[in-house]
Design a protein around this motif. Structure first.
Motif, short mmCIF file in Angstrom:
data_model
loop_
_atom_site.label_atom_id
_atom_site.label_comp_id
_atom_site.label_asym_id
_atom_site.label_seq_id
_atom_site.Cartn_x
_atom_site.Cartn_y
_atom_site.Cartn_z
N ARG A 81 -8.63 -10.06 -58.50
CA ARG A 81 -8.09 -11.23 -57.81
C ARG A 81 -6.65 -11.51 -58.21
NH1 ARG A 81 -8.69 -16.19 -56.22
NH2 ARG A 81 -9.28 -17.32 -58.08
N GLU A 108 -8.10 -19.74 -50.70
CA GLU A 108 -7.66 -19.53 -52.07
C GLU A 108 -7.59 -20.87 -52.82
OE1 GLU A 108 -7.03 -17.01 -53.94
OE2 GLU A 108 -5.85 -17.86 -55.59
N ARG A 168 -7.19 -6.90 -48.20
CA ARG A 168 -6.64 -7.29 -49.48
C ARG A 168 -7.32 -6.54 -50.63
NH1 ARG A 168 -7.34 -13.28 -48.62
NH2 ARG A 168 -8.83 -13.20 -50.33
N ALA A 202 0.57 -13.64 -48.61
CA ALA A 202 1.13 -12.97 -47.43
C ALA A 202 0.22 -13.18 -46.22
CB ALA A 202 1.29 -11.48 -47.71
N GLY A 203 -0.94 -13.80 -46.45
CA GLY A 203 -1.85 -14.11 -45.34
C GLY A 203 -2.71 -12.93 -44.91
N THR A 235 -6.19 -18.07 -45.25
CA THR A 235 -6.37 -17.38 -46.53
C THR A 235 -5.91 -18.28 -47.66
OG1 THR A 235 -4.22 -16.33 -46.25
CG2 THR A 235 -6.13 -15.04 -45.62
N GLU A 236 -4.82 -19.02 -47.42
CA GLU A 236 -4.37 -19.91 -48.49
C GLU A 236 -5.33 -21.06 -48.71
OE1 GLU A 236 -0.38 -21.16 -47.86
OE2 GLU A 236 0.43 -19.21 -48.45
N ARG A 254 -2.40 -16.99 -42.38
CA ARG A 254 -1.92 -17.33 -43.71
C ARG A 254 -2.49 -18.67 -44.16
NH1 ARG A 254 3.88 -16.70 -46.34
NH2 ARG A 254 3.67 -18.30 -47.92
N VAL A 275 -2.74 -12.66 -50.76
CA VAL A 275 -3.25 -13.95 -50.27
C VAL A 275 -2.10 -14.75 -49.69
CG1 VAL A 275 -4.20 -16.18 -50.98
CG2 VAL A 275 -5.18 -14.06 -51.88
#
Ligand SMILES: Nc1ncnc2c1ncn2[C@@H]1O[C@H](COP(=O)(O)OP(=O)(O)O)[C@@H](O)[C@H]1O
Ligand SMILES: [Mg+2]
Lengths: 419, 248
Positions: free
Chosen positions: B115, A10, B131, B124-125, A6-7, A3, B122
């Motif tokens: 997106r 992002e 995704r 939620a990892g 990915t964060e 997580r 995203v």
């Protein structure tokens, strides 16, 4: 963990998009950081250069040399009268020192050479170089000073003993007098105060640093030959070479004892001579470096402070503009920490861009300065680049934190109602 | 997926709220936006929340969506007490178990459709490839597969709201909350949205839709009416009118 990554990706993406969408605004905001990073890297470059140039020219002076003379280096200050009243320095001390060195078992010293100085013009035909540092010395001078010869040779013991009118020219002096090429100087005559001296050698080029003495604008000749036009001993000193394995302390105290014997000083009497060494110059340059660093830090600090306030402000604006977006992200599951990281990253991103631009400008200026002052070695070390990056990131975090924290604390329902 | 509708089998409760109050403290005055609400939402309910402006619909939706917490009363979400949760736990509930559809869509303007739909995943990892696959699948459900790489400003209002529905749906939530989802759309486009809701309901999803339009509420199976922060009535719809797109 997943997580987090990915964060992170992002957030990096959001930051890049956000900065990209407000290019001009971001760049203007980054101005303070640009100037700050330039100040810190330029300062570092200058200090590095000073260090390098200085240690080069210290090598030239000889870090293994002790200079015995009447005056201390770095100025006499208030004690001027005390030094002024010391007895005149004589060249034959070198001879006596060499005898003492030979008689001392395991001496820490190797050899002493006398150096009588004269600052005179050297002429050849219509050409003239004024105020050349002319040293009258013995044949051991070249060895003691590690002064390499480019063309020709140094004078020998016989030429010293007979006081033959021969001269070895520094690289720049030879260049100025012999436009046909330095190698053509060998065997030619030059004139000093109307006397003729035969050029038998040209020193190898040394390069100079910030106007410090260099062999390039010197000339050397047998001491008796110098005496034909220079009787004074105002600048006379003795250079003593240490053994490579000897400690400076040992060498100094041995030299001090020997000089006291020569001068006939009684125990308890003060030294009436000075032993100088290049380390003393390092103290002087240390001061210069400290001053540059202080100035640099002041400018850096000021620019970064102004820059940080700008970035804090722009991040506040960004948070306000995007309050609804923050609400949306929170509704979709972004945690407080995620929002905090998002805005911090944006601030850090702006600072990193500022840092990169600042570094690029420094590199550009380095070339410009390098071309303008070729003698000064500007050095942009990897440590400086790391420092620039660290400074940028730190500025971003410090300035972005308060608005980013505020964004992360927004009530999601409130944020969604915004506008 | 099964088309459950109403079955004899006892349905699992998703939301249970008891005697819930929400008081806004405005310094000088208190606004009692919700004043003793009891409400159960069961799995595969399709509820319309109605009531005049200011009756507390949005406040209720914020509470149900874990965007806000009650000042008094109890709230169990799938059996768990929401009152005891910290902010991160609430964020995770919103992320994995609640899908939001807003009146003004709230899409991220600079991100592509794909997106936008990916975003809950995203947080939620979830890894990138998975995704994208999930987001594409979900876009298919709302009929926008061919718009994946467009930006929101290149879409019509109805299409934007469908993107928002896909985003609400993508993490397989336990309940979808829609606050005036057709409020910014003309009535025809609004109907299209209700067609999608109908199919989601038939696929077994749980839906709560705030609206003040009777035409929209007719499509639900149960209507809860609010007035002055209280539940005025809570009744099944006698003759539901499932939204259907006659032209398609
Ligand atoms: N954040 C808030 N702060 C203060 N009062 C609010 C807030 N949100 C709603 N209210 C008040 O609570 C009441 C219910 O509002 P709301 O839930 O938005 O009603 P609805 O969505 O049915 O129009 C209204 O009187 C409104 O003014
Ligand atoms: Mg409302």
């Amino acid at each position: 963990m997943r997580r987090f990554f990915t964060e992170f990706a992002e957030n990096a993406r959001i930051a890049a998009e956000q900065i990209g969408a407000h290019k001009m605004r971001s760049l203007l905001t980054a101005l303070g950081v640009i100037i700050g990073v330039m100040a810190v890297t330029l300062m570092g470059t200058a200090v590095n250069g000073l260090d390098k140039g200085f240690s080069d020219s210290l090598d030239m002076l000889g870090t293994d040399l002790l200079y015995v003379e009447r005056w201390p280096w770095g100025g006499a200050g208030d004690d001027w009268m005390r030094y002024r009243n010391r007895p005149t320095f004589r060249t034959d001390y070198a001879h006596q020192l060499n005898e003492i060195i030979l008689d001392t078992p395991n001496s820490a010293l190797e050899a002493a050479v006398p150096c009588a100085l004269s600052f005179r013009a050297i002429q050849r035909g219509g050409e003239s170089v004024s105020n050349v540092y002319i040293v009258g010395t013995t044949a051991a001078y070249g060895y003691v000073n590690r002064a390499d010869i480019e063309f020709g040779r140094f004078f020998n013991d016989t030429e010293y003993a007979s006081g033959r009118n021969v001269i070895i020219l520094g690289y720049d002096v030879a260049g100025a007098l012999f436009e046909t090429g330095r190698e053509t100087a060998i065997g030619q005559d030059v004139r000093i105060r109307g006397l003729r001296y035969e050029v038998i050698g040209v020193f190898r080029r040394q390069g100079s640093f910030l106007g410090l003495q260099s062999f390039d604008n010197q000339a050397a000749m047998p001491l008796p030959a110098l005496r034909r036009f220079e009787r004074g001993n105002w600048h006379t000193h003795i250079r003593v070479k240490m053994r490579p394995d000897a400690s400076i302390h040992e060498a100094r105290s041995e030299l001090e004892g020997a000089m006291r014997r020569i001068r006939g000083l009684l125990p308890g009497q003060e030294n009436d001579f000075e032993i100088n060494q290049t380390e003393m110059l390092e103290d002087t340059i240390g001061n210069v470096k400290t001053q540059i660093a202080l100035g640099g830090f002041f400018i850096t600090g000021l620019a970064l402070f102004v820059g940080a306030i700008g970035i804090m402000n722009i991040t506040f604006v960004s948070v306000r503009e995007r309050t609804r977006e923050i609400g949306t992200r929170r509704a979709l599951g972004a945690r407080r920490g995620t929002i905090l990281a998002q805005f911090l990253m944006e601030a850090v991103g702006i600072c990193l861009i500022g840092g990169a631009v600042g570094l690029a400008l420094t590199v550009g200026l380095k070339f410009v300065f390098g071309a303008a002052v070729p003698a000064f070695p500007f050095i942009l070390s990897p440590q400086l680049i790391v420092a620039a990056v660290v400074v940028s990131i730190a500025t971003g975090i410090l300035s972005g934190f308060v608005p980013a924290f505020q964004a992360s604390r927004l009530d999601p329902a409130e944020a969604l109602r915004h506008e | 997926m099964s088309t459950t509708g109403t079955t004899a089998r006892a349905r699992r409760p998703i939301i249970e709220i008891r005697d819930v109050e929400r008081v806004y403290d405005l310094g000088k005055i208190y606004v009692r936006a919700l004043d003793g609400i009891d409400l159960d939402i069961l799995e595969n309910d399709y509820v319309a929340v109605m009531g005049p402006s200011g009756s507390g619909k949005s406040t209720l939706m914020n509470l149900l969506g874990c965007l806000d917490t009650p000042t008094a009363g109890h709230y169990l979400f799938e059996g768990e007490d929401v009152a005891g949760m910290d902010d991160d736990e609430l964020a995770d509930i919103r992320n994995r178990r609640i899908g939001f559809v807003f009146q003004s869509f709230n899409l991220l303007p600079r991100a592509t459709v794909l997106r936008n739909v990916e975003l809950p995943l995203v947080y939620a990892g979830m890894g990138r490839e998975e995704r994208i696959e999930r987001a594409r699948e979900t876009l298919g459900i709302v009929g926008l597969s061919d718009r994946a790489h467009h930006r929101p400003n290149e879409l019509s209002g109805g299409q934007r709201q469908r993107v928002a529905i896909a985003r609400a749906l993508v993490n397989n939530p336990s309940v979808i909350l829609a606050d005036e989802p057709t409020g910014n759309l003309d009535s025809r486009t609004g109907e299209d949205i209700m067609v999608i809701f109908e199919s989601l309901y038939r696929a077994g999803n749980t839906l709560i839709v705030v609206t003040h339009e009777d035409d929209i509420a007719r499509h639900a199976r149960r209507v809860v009416r609010l007035r002055d922060g209280r539940i005025e009535s809570d009744e099944p719809v006698e003759r539901p009118a499932p939204a259907e797109n006659a032209l398609r």
